[in-house]
Design a protein around this motif. Sequence first.
Motif, mmCIF file in Angstrom:
data_model
loop_
_atom_site.group_PDB
_atom_site.id
_atom_site.type_symbol
_atom_site.label_atom_id
_atom_site.label_comp_id
_atom_site.label_asym_id
_atom_site.label_seq_id
_atom_site.Cartn_x
_atom_site.Cartn_y
_atom_site.Cartn_z
ATOM 1 N N CYS A 17 17.679 20.830 21.631
ATOM 2 C CA CYS A 17 16.765 19.779 22.086
ATOM 3 C C CYS A 17 16.900 19.613 23.600
ATOM 4 C CB CYS A 17 17.093 18.471 21.370
ATOM 5 S SG CYS A 17 16.172 17.078 22.019
ATOM 6 N N CYS A 47 18.156 15.528 24.162
ATOM 7 C CA CYS A 47 19.504 15.029 23.858
ATOM 8 C C CYS A 47 20.535 16.162 23.754
ATOM 9 C CB CYS A 47 19.488 14.197 22.572
ATOM 10 S SG CYS A 47 19.267 15.215 21.092
ATOM 11 N N CYS A 88 13.849 17.771 16.634
ATOM 12 C CA CYS A 88 15.192 17.258 16.856
ATOM 13 C C CYS A 88 15.481 16.251 15.738
ATOM 14 C CB CYS A 88 15.260 16.601 18.231
ATOM 15 S SG CYS A 88 16.849 15.793 18.515
ATOM 16 N N CYS A 144 16.737 10.024 19.148
ATOM 17 C CA CYS A 144 16.281 10.821 20.294
ATOM 18 C C CYS A 144 14.780 10.599 20.501
ATOM 19 C CB CYS A 144 16.576 12.296 20.033
ATOM 20 S SG CYS A 144 15.896 13.374 21.305
ATOM 21 N N ALA A 167 12.710 12.562 21.593
ATOM 22 C CA ALA A 167 11.962 13.781 21.272
ATOM 23 C C ALA A 167 11.826 13.973 19.764
ATOM 24 C CB ALA A 167 12.654 14.989 21.888
HETATM 25 ZN ZN ZN Z 1 16.926 15.359 20.679
#
Ligand code: ZN
Length: 366
Positions: free
Chosen positions: A23, A26, A56, A61, A63
């Motif tokens: 990712c 993170c 992810c 996170c 994302a």
């Molecule tokens: Zn992430």
Amino acid sequence: MPYRWPADTVLTRLELHVEDRWCHTCGGQLTVCDHRHRRLFTLNGPLHVVCKLAHCPARVCPAHPRTISPEAEPALAMPWWVLAWDVVCWLGHRRFARHWSVGQIRVELADTYQIRLSDDAIECYIHRYQQLLAARQHDPHLLAAAYADVEAVSLAIDGLQPEKGHETLYVVRELERKRVWFAEPLLSSATTEVQQLLVQARVWAEQLGKPVRLWMSDKQDAFVRGIAAEFPGVPHRYCANHFLRDVAKPVLETDSRAKVKMRHTVRGLRAIEREVLAEQSPPAPPRLPEAQGEPTRAPKAQAEEGPRDVVLDYCTAVRGILNDDQGGPLHPPGLRMAAALGEVHASLQRNLEVEKGGQPTSASRV
Ligand SMILES: [Zn+2]
């Protein structure tokens, strides 16, 4: 409309993975969250592509909601397309480089690659191919690279009518790199409409940072006035192609009349051949010379070949000259015919000179 695959299609399975497994937000490891199944035609057979989509897994996170597709997928085919790039490129090449019709392309795709498409589908992909090509031709970076070592550009504009009754397509071309810069269909050839294209051409040249050395076009009023207004001081030449086309017709007509006259003057080959074949005794099997010997070669071969063969060789050479119709207005066949007959005449003349000074030959007598 989605493609309806026949039930018995044999597909090769291909799995695509996201290459970058980490990712970017993170730093955690991505996990597979879904699959996208696609069926594609390639020139090597149909593919069942399984795209392993990743995300992810960390809920905290930012994302996390984003789904990532395998990087290789667009290299295989554009989203929603049923044809892989290789088939699209094949189509475009056959259509535009080889000028195949849509029907011809359809049959060839079915026969050679077992890809069955409708005319509509083929037209749709050809249109996409054109759009991609146009985008590439217009790409400012590629254009700048293509013109990096060109000092100045030479431009040409012409109106092309693809079909009777259709609007005329105005094409602006650049002659140093032989590229079509752009084309627009215009409903009228009015000065104001054409003027817009000339403005566009000026903008392109300015963006490239290249001066315009020359304009070429036919003598349409809109071109003459428009170029003078938009490119003051730039020489405007009338297209050599139009000039040639206008001059070609009378040249070919005159040439054709000259050929008729020459053929009328140089006659009776068959009579000569018959006479020679009959005259010679003892009768040898009649032989037609195989090659159209150079007329100047014949006298040299005289010693070995008998006089009869020499005459027959001359006849063959002259017949070849009279039947030669190749060549356009830049190399008129009549001019070539006159030159070749002149050579034959000179060759015969040399034979006659030999006869005056030395022993007579039957070739020169004929
Ligand atoms: Zn992430």
